[in-house]
Design a protein around this motif. Structure first.
Motif, PDB file in Angstrom:
ATOM      1  N   LEU A   1       0.826  -1.209   0.000  1.00  0.00           N
ATOM      2  CA  LEU A   1       0.000   0.000   0.000  1.00  0.00           C
ATOM      3  C   LEU A   1       0.862   1.261   0.000  1.00  0.00           C
ATOM      4  CD1 LEU A   1      -2.765  -1.233   2.438  1.00  0.00           C
ATOM      5  CD2 LEU A   1      -3.077  -0.675   0.012  1.00  0.00           C
ATOM      6  N   ASP A   2       1.968   1.245   0.735  1.00  0.00           N
ATOM      7  CA  ASP A   2       2.889   2.388   0.717  1.00  0.00           C
ATOM      8  C   ASP A   2       3.489   2.575  -0.679  1.00  0.00           C
ATOM      9  OD1 ASP A   2       2.386   2.881   3.378  1.00  0.00           O
ATOM     10  OD2 ASP A   2       4.276   2.033   4.104  1.00  0.00           O
TER      11      ASP A   2
ATOM     12  N   THR B   1       0.865   4.082  -2.901  1.00  0.00           N
ATOM     13  CA  THR B   1       0.707   5.501  -2.589  1.00  0.00           C
ATOM     14  C   THR B   1       1.838   6.314  -3.219  1.00  0.00           C
ATOM     15  OG1 THR B   1      -0.449   5.003  -0.535  1.00  0.00           O
ATOM     16  CG2 THR B   1       0.550   7.194  -0.708  1.00  0.00           C
ATOM     17  N   GLU B   2       3.048   5.820  -3.063  1.00  0.00           N
ATOM     18  CA  GLU B   2       4.210   6.518  -3.639  1.00  0.00           C
ATOM     19  C   GLU B   2       4.080   6.635  -5.159  1.00  0.00           C
ATOM     20  OE1 GLU B   2       9.078   6.064  -3.627  1.00  0.00           O
ATOM     21  OE2 GLU B   2       7.834   4.350  -3.092  1.00  0.00           O
TER      22      GLU B   2
ATOM     23  N   ARG C   1      -4.911   1.286   3.955  1.00  0.00           N
ATOM     24  CA  ARG C   1      -3.805   1.117   4.904  1.00  0.00           C
ATOM     25  C   ARG C   1      -4.312   1.220   6.335  1.00  0.00           C
ATOM     26  NH1 ARG C   1       0.581   3.439   7.557  1.00  0.00           N
ATOM     27  NH2 ARG C   1       2.627   2.704   6.872  1.00  0.00           N
TER      28      ARG C   1
ATOM     29  N   ALA D   1      -6.202   4.512  -1.003  1.00  0.00           N
ATOM     30  CA  ALA D   1      -4.996   3.829  -0.522  1.00  0.00           C
ATOM     31  C   ALA D   1      -4.775   4.118   0.958  1.00  0.00           C
ATOM     32  CB  ALA D   1      -3.773   4.249  -1.340  1.00  0.00           C
ATOM     33  N   ARG D   2      -4.977   5.376   1.359  1.00  0.00           N
ATOM     34  CA  ARG D   2      -4.848   5.736   2.776  1.00  0.00           C
ATOM     35  C   ARG D   2      -5.864   4.977   3.623  1.00  0.00           C
ATOM     36  NH1 ARG D   2      -7.708  10.877   4.495  1.00  0.00           N
ATOM     37  NH2 ARG D   2      -9.355   9.366   4.109  1.00  0.00           N
TER      38      ARG D   2
ATOM     39  N   LEU E   1      -5.596   8.193  -3.975  1.00  0.00           N
ATOM     40  CA  LEU E   1      -4.765   8.368  -2.776  1.00  0.00           C
ATOM     41  C   LEU E   1      -5.578   8.189  -1.503  1.00  0.00           C
ATOM     42  CD1 LEU E   1      -2.612  11.393  -3.941  1.00  0.00           C
ATOM     43  CD2 LEU E   1      -1.763   9.094  -3.385  1.00  0.00           C
TER      44      LEU E   1
ATOM     45  N   THR F   1       1.334   6.502  -6.959  1.00  0.00           N
ATOM     46  CA  THR F   1       0.215   7.383  -7.296  1.00  0.00           C
ATOM     47  C   THR F   1       0.599   8.843  -7.121  1.00  0.00           C
ATOM     48  OG1 THR F   1      -1.345   5.657  -6.641  1.00  0.00           O
ATOM     49  CG2 THR F   1      -2.226   7.887  -6.834  1.00  0.00           C
ATOM     50  N   LEU F   2       1.358   9.139  -6.083  1.00  0.00           N
ATOM     51  CA  LEU F   2       1.831  10.516  -5.893  1.00  0.00           C
ATOM     52  C   LEU F   2       2.720  10.958  -7.059  1.00  0.00           C
ATOM     53  CD1 LEU F   2       2.567  10.483  -2.071  1.00  0.00           C
ATOM     54  CD2 LEU F   2       0.980  12.024  -3.253  1.00  0.00           C
TER      55      LEU F   2
END
Length: 118
Positions: A23-24, A27-28, A69, A65-66, A62, A30-31
């Motif tokens: 998931l991290d 997120t990375e 998590r 994903a948050r 995002l 996607t950012l």
């Protein structure tokens, strides 16, 4: 008391770590995609509402994903509370990366508080 095997505890603990890491990573990525989209669409001449939709869709990804998590960590806390009330001996199963390892020990307490499951 719950009857959990050491193997099951270790597999689940590793699964939590792997899931949080995935998931991290998502997120990375996607950012980065968001930053690339902003840079690529600036000055493109696309209508503002089309660019806005791209922004909103990536922000939505995002947020999801948050939230995913957060839910995994909540489930991990619940599983830790179950482990505390199991017959399993004390195990050093670690925590979701990158946090320091912790040790879970079975509890003699047979009642769970709502705080243990959150």
């Amino acid at each position: 008391m719950y009857d959990l095997t050491e193997g099951a505890v270790l597999v689940v603990a590793q699964g939590v770590r792997d899931t949080v890491d995935s998931l991290d990573s998502a997120t990375e990525t996607t950012l980065r995609t968001f930053a690339d989209a902003v840079a690529g669409l600036r000055g493109s001449g696309l209508p503002a509402d089309k660019v806005q939709q791209v922004h909103e869709d990536l922000i939505d990804a995002l947020v999801k994903a948050r939230d995913a998590r957060k839910s995994v960590l909540k489930a991990a806390r619940c599983m830790a509370a179950i482990l505390h009330r199991s017959t399993q001996r004390e195990l050093d199963v670690g925590c979701p990366i990158p946090w320091a390892k912790i040790t879970f020990a079975p509890s003699n307490n047979s009642t769970a508080s709502s705080e243990d499951a959150t």
